[in-house]
Write an enzyme that holds these catalytic residues in place. Structure first.
Site, PDB file in Angstrom:
ATOM      1  N   HIS A 370       0.798  -1.233   0.000  1.00  0.00           N
ATOM      2  CA  HIS A 370       0.000   0.000   0.000  1.00  0.00           C
ATOM      3  C   HIS A 370       0.825   1.273   0.000  1.00  0.00           C
ATOM      4  CE1 HIS A 370      -4.010  -1.776   0.742  1.00  0.00           C
ATOM      5  NE2 HIS A 370      -3.321  -2.705   1.394  1.00  0.00           N
ATOM      6  N   LYS A 561      -7.770  14.245   4.294  1.00  0.00           N
ATOM      7  CA  LYS A 561      -6.948  13.032   4.308  1.00  0.00           C
ATOM      8  C   LYS A 561      -5.906  13.219   5.394  1.00  0.00           C
ATOM      9  CE  LYS A 561      -5.964  14.129  -0.082  1.00  0.00           C
ATOM     10  NZ  LYS A 561      -6.070  12.996  -0.972  1.00  0.00           N
ATOM     11  N   LYS A 567       1.411  14.391   0.583  1.00  0.00           N
ATOM     12  CA  LYS A 567       0.050  14.712   0.127  1.00  0.00           C
ATOM     13  C   LYS A 567      -0.098  16.207  -0.166  1.00  0.00           C
ATOM     14  CE  LYS A 567      -2.107  10.866   2.700  1.00  0.00           C
ATOM     15  NZ  LYS A 567      -2.805  10.059   1.688  1.00  0.00           N
ATOM     16  N   THR A 669      -8.302   6.776  -2.151  1.00  0.00           N
ATOM     17  CA  THR A 669      -9.663   6.252  -2.276  1.00  0.00           C
ATOM     18  C   THR A 669     -10.673   7.376  -2.033  1.00  0.00           C
ATOM     19  OG1 THR A 669      -9.373   5.468   0.002  1.00  0.00           O
ATOM     20  CG2 THR A 669      -9.275   3.819  -1.741  1.00  0.00           C
ATOM     21  N   LYS A 673     -14.424   8.674  -3.948  1.00  0.00           N
ATOM     22  CA  LYS A 673     -15.667   9.054  -3.251  1.00  0.00           C
ATOM     23  C   LYS A 673     -16.146  10.413  -3.752  1.00  0.00           C
ATOM     24  CE  LYS A 673     -13.768   6.409   0.559  1.00  0.00           C
ATOM     25  NZ  LYS A 673     -12.919   6.474   1.765  1.00  0.00           N
TER      26      LYS A 673
END
Ligand code: 26V
Length: 830
Positions: A370, A561, A567, A669, A673
């Site tokens: 992952h 997140k 990020k 993910t 959404k």
């Protein structure tokens, strides 16, 4: 499938012996309300009402749950086991109601009671925050899809008493509070003490001056008590089980100790044992390094494999059948000790020879990676293995000896390759490389989006991919449309169902039927109104629960997140400062009004991530107070990001920020959404965002910035100072921040951010992407001004999001990795 699912007769559910659709349902609820806590029902608290609803629902699904188990026991199909240190399941009540197909009924019943605020009852349930982020939420979506697809499956995890910490913001700083989510018990779980398993531990833990120390030489045991939770598939036919292990000590029940007088010692031991499942480690992506985390991983593997093998033995007497009946998926390397533990069981308990045991182990296990961040690849000190599970260490050494002999035979002139592939790192303290163990000991290694699987294969573990090419594959992530669209966004779900029927709920590719409606003005109008309603609802909720006021007529732009450098929340806030500077320089400037939402937790020890939170909050405050920007741009940091907050904010968002440095976000993910809920994505070509844009067409995305290849190629010469010197807006933004414009009373507080961006080379290349990001933002703002054009693209995004259902992902795992098929549970009264 879906048609029958939604139209099926809810009368087939029974509560005890009663039918939930008649008065007995109300009776069942009233009985729990009064008897469970012995209170007159009119005095019951909101919490007691929630428990009574949940308990009634559990009664209602019990027969179906038992029938699922019976069916699986009788038919003896291949079972799938998903081993994960995290299951970020959030709330269960509304999803269980929806998946059981009894929503209209429950709503009517509860609404009949004037004291009952249905929404409040649902919100009384605490989030089960048994995970950090994407990896844990994926596990929760996966078990829901497994149940919906009627695949015989079980999730195995740990029953942490404390989930991910609760975050509050004080003076802009993140504060962490313990999340004692089990304080009042949990109405969903079923303890099964009779199925307790015993796990040997090679040392005792002792308390010395408040510090937990391992004392070698005293072998002990831990007890693993199973706590089962129902996993209701959509349509309510299959109800699988999520089994979470709670740790306990055998000594406490040992009356020998009691009579020998060491009563206090026995209690101390039991307290120490219980610490094993006390708390979830809140550090994702940086290795925790603590021995307790190692014991947790060993405990999960030991308990789960004992349970799996016992179940296999009940239905099969031939060990050769193991890979035909059992598929075990390791969610990251956290349960990778399963390789050694399964070998131990097959060698020591089944008494098989090495080659046979190895063949069965490899064919039974599979591994999902992952993350590409090197610091997140797990390595455990050899001495931890020596202390806790010495037999597993012997087995790992033997696996490695044989494996290195193979490597040596294949590449006789390449000792460097063997050193890199070894399961043991020899530099400094000897450590076991858990990813190497997982790859060597399983038949499948997958990444979670195409680009991630490619990078894994070509860069991170290239030597392994060359040696075992057939083991490597991709499984692009997905999310469950039941929670993330049907339940989270009732209005949009209704609009979609009205237009194309409800088949999309179990076959998300049907959303493609919305494509022509993008050109239908009346549909666009309704779609727009739905989004406006969601925004207004969110604004009201935000004001009541945090006091923050936001304008639903502004663009709702969300980055929600975990807070991480890769990020790049920092890139987002730098752009906000660029906008702010433009407004200060030119008050007449026309820009669409925007609210930038941020939400996310930083690992408690990750200082720079915590400082980024502080910067976001300080920028937000100054922008609010400055007449140049007030009412035009706004920054809202929403505290305590969790599954429930995501369920509220995603339906209300116009813009989805997916702006990681390309090559670092394995999949994402949240991105999926947002797409399903009609937000437009501004993002880099990273993770699954690439595939999302492929599905919808790049013209319906705002992609910007360096590609993963460009990031890698420019590593050698990238110089953030160049951007500072040559880009006036970049320079002005940085000067404002580091000139303490946002920290008048805290001078110099953001220095570590300046050091990261300028002195330490800006590893995640914020400055390289800032200009193209600002351009993409500008185009996005222009599009929003054209409501029709915007809504058209939003509808196209929803229509093209079908690939990102976890049903699709799970169907691919089932076919290509597990070789598992559905085992339908009989319809009708149970
Ligand atoms: C690492 C560690 C290190 C030790 C302490 C606890 C802990 C907990 C988690 C992790 C790994 C986190 C990896 C992770 O969450 N990866 C995310 O997985 C998502 C599902 O595949 C994916 O969408 C995200 O891109 C990826 O970052």
């Amino acid at each position: 499938m879906s048609d029958t699912a939604t139209k099926r007769n809810v009368k087939s559910y029974a509560c005890g012996t009663a039918d939930f659709t008649d008065d007995a349902g109300q009776e069942c609820y009233q009985r729990h309300l009064m008897y469970d806590h012995v209170v007159p029902s009119h005095e019951a608290s909101q919490r007691e009402r929630f428990e009574a609803v949940a308990r009634s629902l559990r009664d209602l699904l019990t027969q179906r749950w038992l029938l699922t188990q019976q069916t699986h026991d009788q038919e003896n199909p291949k079972r799938v086991y998903y081993l994960s240190m995290e299951f970020l399941i959030g709330r269960a009540l509304s999803n269980n109601i929806i998946n059981l197909g009894i929503e209209p009924f429950v709503r009517r019943e509860l609404q009949a009671d004037p004291r009952q605020d249905w929404q409040e009852v649902i919100e009384t349930e605490p989030d089960a925050g048994l995970g950090n982020g994407g990896l844990g939420r994926l596990a929760a979506c996966f078990i829901e899809s497994l149940a919906t697809l009627q695949i015989p499956a079980m999730g195995y995890g740990l029953r942490y008493e404390y989930g991910i910490f609760r975050q509050t913001i004080e003076n802009g700083f993140q504060m962490e509070q313990p999340d004692h989510w089990l304080a009042e018990g949990d109405p969903w779980e079923v303890a099964r003490p009779r199925q307790t398993v015993q796990i040997p531990v090679g040392c005792r833990f002792e308390l010395h001056d408040g510090v937990l120390r391992a004392a070698p030489g005293h072998t002990t045991h831990l007890l693993g008590v199973p706590y089962d939770r129902p996993v209701v598939g959509y349509g309510g036919r299959t109800i699988n089980t999520l089994r979470l292990w709670g740790a306990a000590s055998p000594d406490f029940f040992d009356f020998g100790e009691f009579s020998s007088g060491d009563f206090v010692g026995a209690i101390v031991d039991s307290i120490l044992a219980e610490t094993v499942t006390r708390v979830l480690y809140p550090d994702d992506s940086t290795r925790a390094g603590q021995a307790l985390r190692f014991v947790q991983e060993y405990f999960l593997v030991g308990c789960s494999l004992a349970d799996i093998v016992a179940r296999f033995r009940r239905g099969n007497d031939d060990w050769q059948m193991l890979p035909e009946k059992v598929a075990i998926q390791m969610n990251d390397t956290h349960p990778a000790m399963a390789v050694a533990e399964l070998m131990r069981i097959l060698l020591d308990e089944a008494q098989l020879g090495w080659d046979e045991a190895w063949d069965l182990t490899v064919r039974t296990l599979a591994y999902t990676n992952h993350t590409l961040l090197p610091e997140a690849l797990e390595k455990w000190p050899v001495r931890f293995f020596e202390l806790v599970c010495p037999r597993l260490l012997e087995i790992v050494f033997e696996i490695n000896r044989r494996f290195l002999a193979d490597v040596q035979q294949r590449y006789p002139d390449d000792p460097r390759r063997a050193a890199g592939m070894s399961l043991i790192e020899e530099d400094g303290e000897r450590q076991i490389r858990m990813a190497n163990l997982a790859i060597v000991g399983s038949h499948s290694t997958n990444g979670v989006a195409q680009i991630h699987s490619d990078l894994l294969r070509t860069r991170v573990v290239a030597d392994f991919a060359e040696m075992f090419p057939q083991r490597f594959n991709n499984k692009t992530n997905g999310v469950t449309p039941r929670r993330w669209l049907l339940a989270a966004n009732r209005d949009l779900a209704e609009l979609i169902t009205e237009s194309i029927g409800d088949g999309w709920v179990t076959d998300l590719s049907e959303l493609r039927q919305l494509l022509p409606l993008a050109d239908d003005a009346a549909f666009r109008q309704r779609f727009w109104e739905t989004k406006q309603t969601a925004k207004t609802r969110f604004a009201q909720w935000l004001q009541t629960s945090t006091g923050q006021v936001v304008d639903p007529n502004s663009i709702f732009d969300s980055q929600i997140k975990r807070i991480h450098e890769y990020k790049r929340q920092l890139l987002n806030i730098l752009h906000v400062v660029v906008l702010y500077n433009r407004l200060r320089e030119n008050p007449a400037l026309e820009i669409p009004s925007r609210t930038f939402f941020f939400a996310g937790k930083a690992a408690p020890a990750y200082q720079l991530a915590k400082l980024i939170i502080k910067l976001i909050n300080n920028v937000g405050r100054v922008i609010d107070e400055d007449p140049a920007s007030a009412g035009r741009i706004k920054v809202a940091f929403v505290p305590n990001y969790n599954v429930s907050l995501a369920e509220r904010l995603i339906p209300a968002s116009d813009v989805s920020e997916q702006i990681s440095t390309a090559g670092y976000e394995a999949s994402g993910t949240g991105n999926m959404k947002f797409m399903m809920n009609g937000a437009l994505t501004i993002g880099t070509r990273d993770g699954a965002t690439i595939e999302m844009a492929e599905e919808a067409g790049e013209e319906n995305f705002f992609l910007f910035g360096l590609t993963a290849q460009q990031v890698a190629d420019s590593r050698g010469y990238y110089n953030p100072h160049w951007h500072y010197q040559n880009e006036p807006e970049t320079r002005a933004a940085l000067d404002l921040i580091f000139g303490d414009h946002f920290s008048r009373d805290e001078p110099g507080i953001f220095t570590p951010i300046r050091e990261a961006l300028l002195d330490r080379g800006d590893y995640f290349m914020h400055l390289a992407d800032l200009t193209s990001y600002a351009q993409a933002q500008q185009q996005l703002g222009q599009l929003y001004a054209d409501r029709d054009a915007w809504t058209r693209k939003a509808i196209l995004n929803v229509a093209c999001s079908g690939k990102f259902s976890s049903d699709r992902t799970i169907a691919q795992y089932a076919e290509e990795i597990w070789n598992a098929v559905p085992c339908p549970v009989a319809e009708g009264d149970s």
